[in-house]
Structures are given as C-alpha cells and as structure tokens.
Design a protein around this motif. Structure first.
Motif, short mmCIF file in Angstrom:
data_model
loop_
_atom_site.label_atom_id
_atom_site.label_comp_id
_atom_site.label_asym_id
_atom_site.label_seq_id
_atom_site.Cartn_x
_atom_site.Cartn_y
_atom_site.Cartn_z
N ALA A 27 -3.49 -9.21 4.46
CA ALA A 27 -2.04 -9.36 4.33
C ALA A 27 -1.32 -8.75 5.52
CB ALA A 27 -1.54 -8.70 3.04
N LEU A 28 -0.11 -9.20 5.76
CA LEU A 28 0.78 -8.57 6.73
C LEU A 28 1.72 -7.63 5.98
CD1 LEU A 28 1.93 -11.33 9.24
CD2 LEU A 28 0.41 -9.41 9.68
N ARG A 29 1.79 -6.39 6.46
CA ARG A 29 2.73 -5.43 5.90
C ARG A 29 3.86 -5.22 6.92
NH1 ARG A 29 -0.05 -0.18 4.85
NH2 ARG A 29 -0.71 -1.14 2.90
N LYS A 52 7.59 -1.88 12.24
CA LYS A 52 6.13 -1.89 12.27
C LYS A 52 5.60 -3.16 11.61
CE LYS A 52 3.83 1.95 11.61
NZ LYS A 52 3.13 3.11 10.96
N VAL A 53 4.52 -3.71 12.20
CA VAL A 53 3.78 -4.81 11.60
C VAL A 53 2.32 -4.38 11.52
CG1 VAL A 53 3.05 -7.21 11.82
CG2 VAL A 53 5.34 -6.54 12.57
N GLU A 54 1.74 -4.45 10.33
CA GLU A 54 0.35 -4.04 10.13
C GLU A 54 -0.45 -5.15 9.47
OE1 GLU A 54 0.46 0.52 8.89
OE2 GLU A 54 2.00 -0.67 7.88
N LEU A 55 -1.71 -5.24 9.85
CA LEU A 55 -2.63 -6.16 9.19
C LEU A 55 -3.44 -5.35 8.19
CD1 LEU A 55 -3.41 -9.14 9.22
CD2 LEU A 55 -5.21 -8.57 10.85
N VAL A 56 -3.18 -5.58 6.92
CA VAL A 56 -3.82 -4.82 5.86
C VAL A 56 -5.08 -5.57 5.41
CG1 VAL A 56 -3.52 -3.83 3.56
CG2 VAL A 56 -1.57 -4.00 5.13
N VAL A 58 13.54 3.62 4.92
CA VAL A 58 12.35 2.85 5.29
C VAL A 58 11.94 1.96 4.12
CG1 VAL A 58 9.93 2.99 5.97
CG2 VAL A 58 11.57 4.65 6.87
N LEU A 59 11.82 0.67 4.37
CA LEU A 59 11.49 -0.30 3.34
C LEU A 59 10.29 -1.13 3.79
CD1 LEU A 59 15.16 -1.53 2.79
CD2 LEU A 59 13.96 0.17 1.42
N THR A 60 9.40 -1.46 2.86
CA THR A 60 8.21 -2.24 3.22
C THR A 60 8.03 -3.43 2.29
OG1 THR A 60 6.71 -0.94 1.83
CG2 THR A 60 7.02 -0.20 4.12
N THR A 61 7.32 -4.43 2.80
CA THR A 61 6.91 -5.56 1.98
C THR A 61 5.61 -6.10 2.54
OG1 THR A 61 7.62 -7.67 0.99
CG2 THR A 61 8.13 -7.34 3.32
N GLU A 62 4.80 -6.72 1.68
CA GLU A 62 3.52 -7.28 2.11
C GLU A 62 3.47 -8.77 1.79
OE1 GLU A 62 0.07 -5.24 0.74
OE2 GLU A 62 0.66 -3.32 1.62
N VAL A 63 2.88 -9.53 2.71
CA VAL A 63 2.72 -10.97 2.54
C VAL A 63 1.23 -11.29 2.69
CG1 VAL A 63 3.28 -13.25 3.45
CG2 VAL A 63 5.01 -11.43 3.47
N LYS A 121 -3.06 -22.67 -2.71
CA LYS A 121 -3.60 -22.00 -3.88
C LYS A 121 -4.60 -20.90 -3.55
CE LYS A 121 -7.19 -25.51 -4.60
NZ LYS A 121 -7.79 -26.46 -5.58
N ASP A 122 -5.29 -20.96 -2.41
CA ASP A 122 -6.36 -20.02 -2.11
C ASP A 122 -5.88 -18.89 -1.21
OD1 ASP A 122 -8.23 -21.44 -3.56
OD2 ASP A 122 -8.74 -22.73 -1.87
N VAL A 123 -6.02 -17.67 -1.69
CA VAL A 123 -5.70 -16.49 -0.89
C VAL A 123 -6.95 -16.11 -0.11
CG1 VAL A 123 -4.98 -14.07 -0.94
CG2 VAL A 123 -3.99 -15.70 -2.55
N LYS A 124 -7.02 -16.52 1.15
CA LYS A 124 -8.19 -16.22 1.96
C LYS A 124 -7.90 -16.52 3.43
CE LYS A 124 -10.43 -20.75 1.31
NZ LYS A 124 -11.66 -21.44 0.83
N VAL A 125 -8.79 -16.01 4.28
CA VAL A 125 -8.73 -16.29 5.71
C VAL A 125 -10.04 -16.97 6.09
CG1 VAL A 125 -8.62 -15.29 8.02
CG2 VAL A 125 -7.23 -14.30 6.17
#
Length: 305
Positions: A236-238, A178-182, A248-253, A260-264
């Motif tokens: 983020a992508l999960r 699974k790929v999710e946009l969080v 089942v294992l998950t990670t988020e990016v 430096k800036d966390v944004k879209v």
C-alpha cells in the motif's frame, strides 16, 4: 623390441591424456567455458527484447549486466557466461539445450549464480533489495546458433502521479510531507516462491509538496518499485499530510491489480491518481488506478477507500 614397447606405451598415454583433456575442457564449469577448443557447436546468445507491462520510460528496459547459462535437457548447467547483452558458448551438440539469462542483478547475486550447477538451484536464489534497485529481469530460450532471449521484468513499478485536495476544513492549507510504500516486498526467489514481506515502511523522501488548500494539487510525486505480492499484508501507499496548524494526518491506499484483487504482479505499472477530502482528522481518498497490461493498453479502477 623393448624400444617399440616403450614407444607404444607412450603413445597410449598421450592418447588417454588427449581424450581426458577434451572432455574436461568441454565440461569445465569453473572457467566460464572459455577454453573450449573442440567446436561441435557455437551458440551466440543475445538479449533482444525486454518484455514489460510497464508504460514507463525506456531506462527500465536497459541491460546493465547479465549472466547466461547454457542448460542441457535435464536443466543442468553446461557452462555460463557473464556479459551485458551478447555472449558466445562453444560446446558439444546436444538435444534439448536451452539458455537462461538473468539480467540487472547486484554483484553479490551475480557471484552466487555463477557457482550454481542447475536451473533449479538458479531459480531458488533469493533476490534482495540491492537487486530490486537494479530492476532485475529473466528469460529463457531454446539454444540455437543465434539464440535471441526475451527477458521479463521481475519487479513492478508503482507511480503516485497526482494528489488533489478537493476540500479542506479546519485548516487554511495542507502539504503532502511523506509518501511511503508499506509492505514492500524486497526479497523474493527467482521462482517467485516464499515472498518475504518487509514490515517496515520505505520512505520515499517526498517532502514539502504544497497542495495549497482547496483545488490545490501536486503531480509526478513518487515512483517506487517492489517485487510481486499477493500476501495477506497488502502492499500500500501511505500518504502523510501536514496542515498549516501542524496537524499530521495519514491515509493508506492498497494496491489493486484489477477491480477485485488486492495484489502486485511482476512487470506491471500501477499508476495512482488520488483526490482527498480532509475534514478534521479524517482523510478520505478517492483513487483511480491505471494498470498497464502486456500490450501497453490499460484499464482503470475507480474506488473509494
């Protein structure tokens, strides 16, 4: 004498009706300005370019529909037209007139925009998930005989291009299931104010992408869209992995615009290549971002989550 008076009165009435009709036609907001008969100016408008920071395919530059607004110097709507890429206004000449174009929006939003009487009201309209799916665009230009308008992408594109498993312990194989946009932003005003965060992850319906174990990889996995987001709840992508033993294992990016800036940011294409080491219940990703800028050049950000 009475006959001449009657004729004079009738002539005055016709003159008054004529002037009133002319003004009403030129300022009629409800019939798309389509009945104008006094042509002091003819303004032909066209969307001639989609300015995008995305390096993705040309389908994102297509114009499916558009709403054009002829604005006076104060930002009030003199008339509107709906079309695809080209429309024509017939109007009186005024200094400072502009044309605002909003393209690729849902029918419901188009209907709302067509009732508004000012630029401020138009830009206060909130786009929603249905608009996001259309890849909306907006632009403005000075009104001229031939007005060429460049529209900008309001959405941003996020590509998960490649996932590679570098190491895997306590299992023989693993699949990316699974790929999710969080924290996808799927509601935002045209003036970019008050972005509303959707706290529910959006499932990209990616399943059974077999990575096969060490050195296994999957490519061109998911393309997702979102509106701009510089909020605390970062987009983020999960990623969800499932091992051959059913674990089942998950990670988020989180999505970073630069180092430096966390944004879209609207109009950009965020391309992710991810390699992971899976040890027991721990998924440790190493991420390379490629972010396309206005001129389609790019820079990369390497980081370890």
């Amino acid at each position: 004498m009475k006959t001449r008076n009657i004729i004079t009165i009738i002539s005055i009435i016709f003159a008054m009706v004529s002037c009133s009709t002319e003004n009403d036609i030129l300022n009629d907001m409800n019939n798309n300005n389509s009945n104008a008969t006094v042509e002091d100016a003819v303004i032909s408008c066209s969307i001639n370019n989609v300015a995008t920071k995305s390096v993705a395919n040309n389908n994102e530059k297509e114009i499916a529909n558009a709403c054009f607004f002829l604005l006076d110097a104060k930002g009030d709507v003199l008339g509107y037209r709906t079309g695809k890429e080209t429309v024509t206004f017939k109007t009186k000449k005024e200094e400072g007139m502009k044309v605002l174009a909003v393209a690729n929006i849902s029918d419901a939003t188009m209907a709302t925009l067509s009732t508004l009487a000012s630029k401020a009201a138009i830009k206060a309209v909130v786009l929603n998930a249905n608009d996001l799916n259309e890849l909306p665009k907006m632009g403005e230009a000075t009104a001229e005989a031939n007005t060429a308008i460049t529209v900008n992408q309001i959405a941003a594109r996020i590509d998960l291009q490649k996932v590679t498993v570098n190491s895997l312990t306590n299992a023989n194989s693993v699949s990316l299931t699974k790929v999710e946009l969080v924290n996808q932003v799927n509601e935002i005003a045209l003036n970019a104010g008050n972005a509303k965060i959707n706290e529910t992850a959006v499932d990209a319906n990616i399943s059974e992408t077999v990575l096969g174990g060490k050195d296994g990889s999957a490519t061109d996995i998911a393309t997702l869209y979102t509106f701009a987001n510089d909020a605390t709840n970062a987009t983020a992508l999960r990623l969800t992995f499932t091992t051959d033993g059913g674990k089942v294992l998950t990670t988020e990016v989180t999505i970073k615009h630069d180092n430096k800036d966390v944004k879209v940011v609207a109009g950009y294409n965020y391309q992710l290549n991810i390699s992971v080491n899976i040890t027991g219940n721990n998924v440790i990703p190493t991420v390379t971002f490629t972010v396309a800028d206005w001129n389609d050049s790019s820079f990369s950000v390497d980081m370890t989550e």
